[in-house]
Motif scaffolding. Sequence first.
Motif, PDB file in Angstrom:
ATOM      1  N   ILE A  32       8.691  -9.825  -8.041  1.00 49.01           N
ATOM      2  CA  ILE A  32       7.416  -9.109  -8.206  1.00 49.01           C
ATOM      3  C   ILE A  32       7.340  -7.964  -7.199  1.00 49.01           C
ATOM      4  O   ILE A  32       6.999  -6.834  -7.552  1.00 49.01           O
ATOM      5  CB  ILE A  32       6.209 -10.060  -8.015  1.00 49.01           C
ATOM      6  N   GLN A  33       7.636  -8.267  -5.931  1.00 48.79           N
ATOM      7  CA  GLN A  33       7.551  -7.243  -4.890  1.00 48.79           C
ATOM      8  C   GLN A  33       8.428  -6.034  -5.226  1.00 48.79           C
ATOM      9  O   GLN A  33       7.984  -4.899  -5.110  1.00 48.79           O
ATOM     10  CB  GLN A  33       7.916  -7.840  -3.527  1.00 48.79           C
ATOM     11  N   ASN A  34       9.656  -6.296  -5.669  1.00 50.36           N
ATOM     12  CA  ASN A  34      10.564  -5.201  -6.017  1.00 50.36           C
ATOM     13  C   ASN A  34      10.058  -4.385  -7.199  1.00 50.36           C
ATOM     14  O   ASN A  34      10.051  -3.155  -7.154  1.00 50.36           O
ATOM     15  CB  ASN A  34      11.964  -5.745  -6.329  1.00 50.36           C
ATOM     16  N   ARG A  35       9.657  -5.082  -8.266  1.00 44.57           N
ATOM     17  CA  ARG A  35       9.196  -4.379  -9.476  1.00 44.57           C
ATOM     18  C   ARG A  35       7.935  -3.558  -9.212  1.00 44.57           C
ATOM     19  O   ARG A  35       7.820  -2.429  -9.670  1.00 44.57           O
ATOM     20  CB  ARG A  35       8.921  -5.376 -10.595  1.00 44.57           C
ATOM     21  N   VAL A  36       6.999  -4.165  -8.495  1.00 44.58           N
ATOM     22  CA  VAL A  36       5.733  -3.479  -8.216  1.00 44.58           C
ATOM     23  C   VAL A  36       5.980  -2.248  -7.349  1.00 44.58           C
ATOM     24  O   VAL A  36       5.482  -1.158  -7.647  1.00 44.58           O
ATOM     25  CB  VAL A  36       4.710  -4.442  -7.561  1.00 44.58           C
ATOM     26  N   LYS A  37       6.767  -2.419  -6.292  1.00 49.82           N
ATOM     27  CA  LYS A  37       7.075  -1.301  -5.385  1.00 49.82           C
ATOM     28  C   LYS A  37       7.710  -0.147  -6.162  1.00 49.82           C
ATOM     29  O   LYS A  37       7.269   1.001  -6.069  1.00 49.82           O
ATOM     30  CB  LYS A  37       8.006  -1.789  -4.278  1.00 49.82           C
ATOM     31  N   THR A  38       8.726  -0.455  -6.973  1.00 49.36           N
ATOM     32  CA  THR A  38       9.427   0.563  -7.748  1.00 49.36           C
ATOM     33  C   THR A  38       8.485   1.264  -8.726  1.00 49.36           C
ATOM     34  O   THR A  38       8.433   2.497  -8.776  1.00 49.36           O
ATOM     35  CB  THR A  38      10.609  -0.075  -8.524  1.00 49.36           C
ATOM     36  N   ALA A  39       7.736   0.473  -9.502  1.00 52.19           N
ATOM     37  CA  ALA A  39       6.846   1.043 -10.522  1.00 52.19           C
ATOM     38  C   ALA A  39       5.768   1.930  -9.895  1.00 52.19           C
ATOM     39  O   ALA A  39       5.552   3.059 -10.338  1.00 52.19           O
ATOM     40  CB  ALA A  39       6.201  -0.067 -11.350  1.00 52.19           C
ATOM     41  N   VAL A  40       5.107   1.424  -8.859  1.00 52.18           N
ATOM     42  CA  VAL A  40       4.017   2.184  -8.236  1.00 52.18           C
ATOM     43  C   VAL A  40       4.558   3.452  -7.574  1.00 52.18           C
ATOM     44  O   VAL A  40       3.984   4.531  -7.746  1.00 52.18           O
ATOM     45  CB  VAL A  40       3.216   1.316  -7.234  1.00 52.18           C
ATOM     46  N   GLU A  41       5.659   3.346  -6.832  1.00 52.67           N
ATOM     47  CA  GLU A  41       6.201   4.530  -6.154  1.00 52.67           C
ATOM     48  C   GLU A  41       6.681   5.578  -7.159  1.00 52.67           C
ATOM     49  O   GLU A  41       6.412   6.762  -6.990  1.00 52.67           O
ATOM     50  CB  GLU A  41       7.318   4.129  -5.178  1.00 52.67           C
ATOM     51  N   ASN A  42       7.367   5.133  -8.235  1.00 53.15           N
ATOM     52  CA  ASN A  42       7.853   6.082  -9.231  1.00 53.15           C
ATOM     53  C   ASN A  42       6.720   6.780  -9.979  1.00 53.15           C
ATOM     54  O   ASN A  42       6.795   7.971 -10.249  1.00 53.15           O
ATOM     55  CB  ASN A  42       8.778   5.393 -10.248  1.00 53.15           C
ATOM     56  N   MET A  43       5.687   6.028 -10.326  1.00 54.55           N
ATOM     57  CA  MET A  43       4.619   6.607 -11.148  1.00 54.55           C
ATOM     58  C   MET A  43       3.588   7.395 -10.358  1.00 54.55           C
ATOM     59  O   MET A  43       3.011   8.333 -10.880  1.00 54.55           O
ATOM     60  CB  MET A  43       3.926   5.513 -11.969  1.00 54.55           C
ATOM     61  N   THR A  44       3.347   7.010  -9.098  1.00 51.77           N
ATOM     62  CA  THR A  44       2.247   7.645  -8.355  1.00 51.77           C
ATOM     63  C   THR A  44       2.719   8.559  -7.226  1.00 51.77           C
ATOM     64  O   THR A  44       1.960   9.412  -6.778  1.00 51.77           O
ATOM     65  CB  THR A  44       1.330   6.586  -7.710  1.00 51.77           C
ATOM     66  N   GLY A  45       3.941   8.339  -6.724  1.00 52.19           N
ATOM     67  CA  GLY A  45       4.391   9.106  -5.567  1.00 52.19           C
ATOM     68  C   GLY A  45       3.855   8.555  -4.258  1.00 52.19           C
ATOM     69  O   GLY A  45       4.171   9.060  -3.186  1.00 52.19           O
ATOM     70  N   LEU A  46       3.040   7.505  -4.342  1.00 51.08           N
ATOM     71  CA  LEU A  46       2.528   6.866  -3.122  1.00 51.08           C
ATOM     72  C   LEU A  46       3.614   5.966  -2.545  1.00 51.08           C
ATOM     73  O   LEU A  46       4.417   5.398  -3.281  1.00 51.08           O
ATOM     74  CB  LEU A  46       1.314   5.992  -3.449  1.00 51.08           C
ATOM     75  N   ARG A  47       3.621   5.810  -1.226  1.00 51.85           N
ATOM     76  CA  ARG A  47       4.549   4.881  -0.590  1.00 51.85           C
ATOM     77  C   ARG A  47       3.883   3.503  -0.566  1.00 51.85           C
ATOM     78  O   ARG A  47       2.733   3.371  -0.136  1.00 51.85           O
ATOM     79  CB  ARG A  47       4.838   5.363   0.836  1.00 51.85           C
ATOM     80  N   VAL A  48       4.587   2.476  -1.042  1.00 54.45           N
ATOM     81  CA  VAL A  48       4.036   1.120  -1.026  1.00 54.45           C
ATOM     82  C   VAL A  48       4.401   0.474   0.302  1.00 54.45           C
ATOM     83  O   VAL A  48       5.574   0.253   0.595  1.00 54.45           O
ATOM     84  CB  VAL A  48       4.565   0.283  -2.219  1.00 54.45           C
ATOM     85  N   LEU A  49       3.391   0.205   1.121  1.00 54.94           N
ATOM     86  CA  LEU A  49       3.630  -0.388   2.443  1.00 54.94           C
ATOM     87  C   LEU A  49       3.849  -1.892   2.333  1.00 54.94           C
ATOM     88  O   LEU A  49       4.729  -2.443   2.974  1.00 54.94           O
ATOM     89  CB  LEU A  49       2.444  -0.116   3.368  1.00 54.94           C
ATOM     90  N   GLU A  50       3.004  -2.554   1.524  1.00 55.59           N
ATOM     91  CA  GLU A  50       3.088  -4.011   1.395  1.00 55.59           C
ATOM     92  C   GLU A  50       2.728  -4.424  -0.020  1.00 55.59           C
ATOM     93  O   GLU A  50       1.845  -3.838  -0.634  1.00 55.59           O
ATOM     94  CB  GLU A  50       2.075  -4.709   2.317  1.00 55.59           C
ATOM     95  N   VAL A  51       3.423  -5.465  -0.503  1.00 55.78           N
ATOM     96  CA  VAL A  51       3.018  -6.144  -1.730  1.00 55.78           C
ATOM     97  C   VAL A  51       2.871  -7.603  -1.332  1.00 55.78           C
ATOM     98  O   VAL A  51       3.857  -8.302  -1.106  1.00 55.78           O
ATOM     99  CB  VAL A  51       4.065  -5.992  -2.863  1.00 55.78           C
ATOM    100  N   ASN A  52       1.620  -8.049  -1.184  1.00 55.31           N
ATOM    101  CA  ASN A  52       1.347  -9.418  -0.751  1.00 55.31           C
ATOM    102  C   ASN A  52       1.082 -10.293  -1.969  1.00 55.31           C
ATOM    103  O   ASN A  52       0.258  -9.962  -2.809  1.00 55.31           O
ATOM    104  CB  ASN A  52       0.131  -9.440   0.180  1.00 55.31           C
ATOM    105  N   ILE A  53       1.804 -11.410  -2.039  1.00 54.34           N
ATOM    106  CA  ILE A  53       1.682 -12.323  -3.168  1.00 54.34           C
ATOM    107  C   ILE A  53       0.856 -13.529  -2.742  1.00 54.34           C
ATOM    108  O   ILE A  53       1.175 -14.181  -1.745  1.00 54.34           O
ATOM    109  CB  ILE A  53       3.076 -12.827  -3.628  1.00 54.34           C
ATOM    110  N   HIS A  54      -0.201 -13.823  -3.499  1.00 50.83           N
ATOM    111  CA  HIS A  54      -1.036 -15.001  -3.236  1.00 50.83           C
ATOM    112  C   HIS A  54      -0.894 -15.924  -4.444  1.00 50.83           C
ATOM    113  O   HIS A  54      -1.403 -15.609  -5.515  1.00 50.83           O
ATOM    114  CB  HIS A  54      -2.503 -14.611  -3.054  1.00 50.83           C
ATOM    115  N   VAL A  55      -0.169 -17.046  -4.273  1.00 59.74           N
ATOM    116  CA  VAL A  55       0.004 -17.986  -5.382  1.00 59.74           C
ATOM    117  C   VAL A  55      -1.229 -18.885  -5.404  1.00 59.74           C
ATOM    118  O   VAL A  55      -1.456 -19.667  -4.487  1.00 59.74           O
ATOM    119  CB  VAL A  55       1.311 -18.805  -5.227  1.00 59.74           C
ATOM    120  N   GLN A  56      -2.018 -18.754  -6.477  1.00 65.23           N
ATOM    121  CA  GLN A  56      -3.308 -19.439  -6.565  1.00 65.23           C
ATOM    122  C   GLN A  56      -3.216 -20.767  -7.310  1.00 65.23           C
ATOM    123  O   GLN A  56      -4.145 -21.540  -7.283  1.00 65.23           O
ATOM    124  CB  GLN A  56      -4.316 -18.550  -7.299  1.00 65.23           C
TER     125      GLN A  56
END
Length: 124
Positions: free
Chosen positions: A81-105
Amino acid sequence: ADVNGIKIAEDVVATIAGMATAEVKGVSSMNGGIAGGLSEMFGKKNFSKGVKAQVNEKDTTIDLYIIVEYGTRIPDIAWEIQNRVKTAVENMTGLRVLEVNIHVQGVNLPKEVKEDKKEETEEE
């Protein structure tokens, strides 16, 4: 967020992150966690459900609230999840992803396990 004069709303980042998460095998659903606590299966309705994105000028921090399928290795899912989210968000928005925190509920139990539990409580 303001990347080269383009303003990117937190909802946009949350939706991209939610869609990237939905593609990961073993993720059962996203949890409203923040908004009401009811988990909902992925639908076209709202990919940003269970996602909290904090967007600054050039970067973002993302929190994901997920339910996993029973039997999946949580560290492996979280890493993917962390890898996919970081890649998708950075590629689409140009923003740098500092953290992707996963909370398993929670864990989504298979149907057979749920039915066994129901029978046990009925017998008591």
